[in-house]
Design an enzyme around this catalytic site. Structure first.
Site, PDB file in Angstrom:
ATOM      1  N   SER A  88       0.839  -1.196   0.000  1.00 28.25           N
ATOM      2  CA  SER A  88       0.000   0.000   0.000  1.00 28.25           C
ATOM      3  C   SER A  88       0.883   1.259   0.000  1.00 28.25           C
ATOM      4  CB  SER A  88      -0.960  -0.048   1.192  1.00 28.25           C
ATOM      5  OG  SER A  88      -2.034   0.838   1.038  1.00 28.25           O
ATOM      6  N   ASP A 128      -6.076  -3.781  -1.997  1.00 30.87           N
ATOM      7  CA  ASP A 128      -4.986  -3.355  -1.122  1.00 30.87           C
ATOM      8  C   ASP A 128      -4.164  -4.534  -0.584  1.00 30.87           C
ATOM      9  OD1 ASP A 128      -3.473  -2.278   1.090  1.00 30.87           O
ATOM     10  OD2 ASP A 128      -4.846  -0.586   1.118  1.00 30.87           O
TER      11      ASP A 128
END
Length: 279
Positions: free
Chosen positions: A43, A184
């Site tokens: 991320s 993610d």
């Protein structure tokens, strides 16, 4: 065993600011982590891992956090938060939990994938190519829950890999890469220390030490690497940093204080980090 691995976790814009402060504080103390044999980014950690390996100094990234640069507009509604928590906490089984989250991500009404690509592209700036040093960028298959580590040999663009790693479930749409939808990389592990397995010395910087749901924490993963013979140091926000960061990790106004807290924490912990990195 291979030698050094640097693990950079996710944590939204505010957690990313703290991470940058840590990198800058360690660099100021003479600890250059950019020479790692591998950098593993999740991320926000994928964004900053790409940037430091592409030659952007940690001090420059830090100053941008203090001055308001690199702002990310990521408004999260109460409804989105509730849906995320309902999906992630709806099962005590890790695999079922991440699949629930994936289904929620795939069915959520969000903007187009281009929103993620444009935001991440602005953060990467003129960085388009994979760096020469090994960089692994994590993402989670929204359909199967499988964790993937994209790298220069995966046949995908750097921007696509980083955008997939940043696609927060329910808030942003999963990103299509190589015909699959990815969310993610922190959906089941906020730092993915398990990908550093086989390296002798590991420094992990985890702004959020535990993913939402029944998944192993960064500390548990670090302990597992230690049992396998690695020397590991894990940095996560201390009490002062947590106060600076607050509860809303998308609050842009928190970024300067969070970056300063990360810098201060790194300065205080430089000695044990150096012992692992150079020992």
């Amino acid at each position: 065993m291979a030698d050094t691995a640097l693990v950079l976790g996710g944590g939204g814009p505010v957690g990313g600011a703290w991470l940058v402060g840590v990198l800058a504080g360690l660099a100021e103390a003479g600890i250059d982590l950019t020479g790692a044999d591998v950098v593993i980014g999740t991320s926000g950690g994928a964004v900053f891992g790409s940037r430091i390996l592409s030659g952007v100094p940690a001090a420059e990234l830090y100053e941008r956090q203090l001055s308001g640069g690199d702002a990310v507009r990521l408004p999260v509604t109460l409804g989105q938060t509730a849906r995320f928590l309902w999906a992630a906490l709806g099962s005590s089984d890790p695999q079922r939990s991440v699949r629930r989250l994936g289904r929620a991500a795939l069915s959520a009404r969000t903007g187009p994938e281009s929103d993620v690509l444009d935001t991440v592209g602005a953060l990467l700036g003129d960085i388009h190519d994979w760096p020469e040093r090994e960089l692994r960028i994590t993402a989670v298959d929204a359909l199967t829950g499988e964790v993937m580590a994209f790298d220069a040999h995966s046949g995908v663009r750097l921007l696509e890999a980083v955008a997939a790693s940043c696609a927060v479930p329910v808030v942003w749409p999963p990103v299509t890469v190589a015909g699959r939808r990815w969310m993610d990389g922190g959906s089941r592990s906020t730092a993915n220390l398990q990908l550093a397995r086989g390296h002798r010395r590991v420094v992990a910087i985890a702004p959020v030490p535990h993913a939402v749901g029944p998944h192993p924490s960064a500390a548990e993963q670090a302990a597992e690497l230690s049992r396998e013979g690695a020397r590991v140091v894990l940095l996560s926000p201390d009490r002062a940093a947590r106060r600076a960061m607050g509860r809303n990790l998308t609050d842009d106004g928190r970024r300067p204080a969070s970056a300063r807290a990360g810098h201060a924490q790194a300065t205080a912990l430089a000695a044990p980090v150096a012992e692992v990195w150079y020992g």
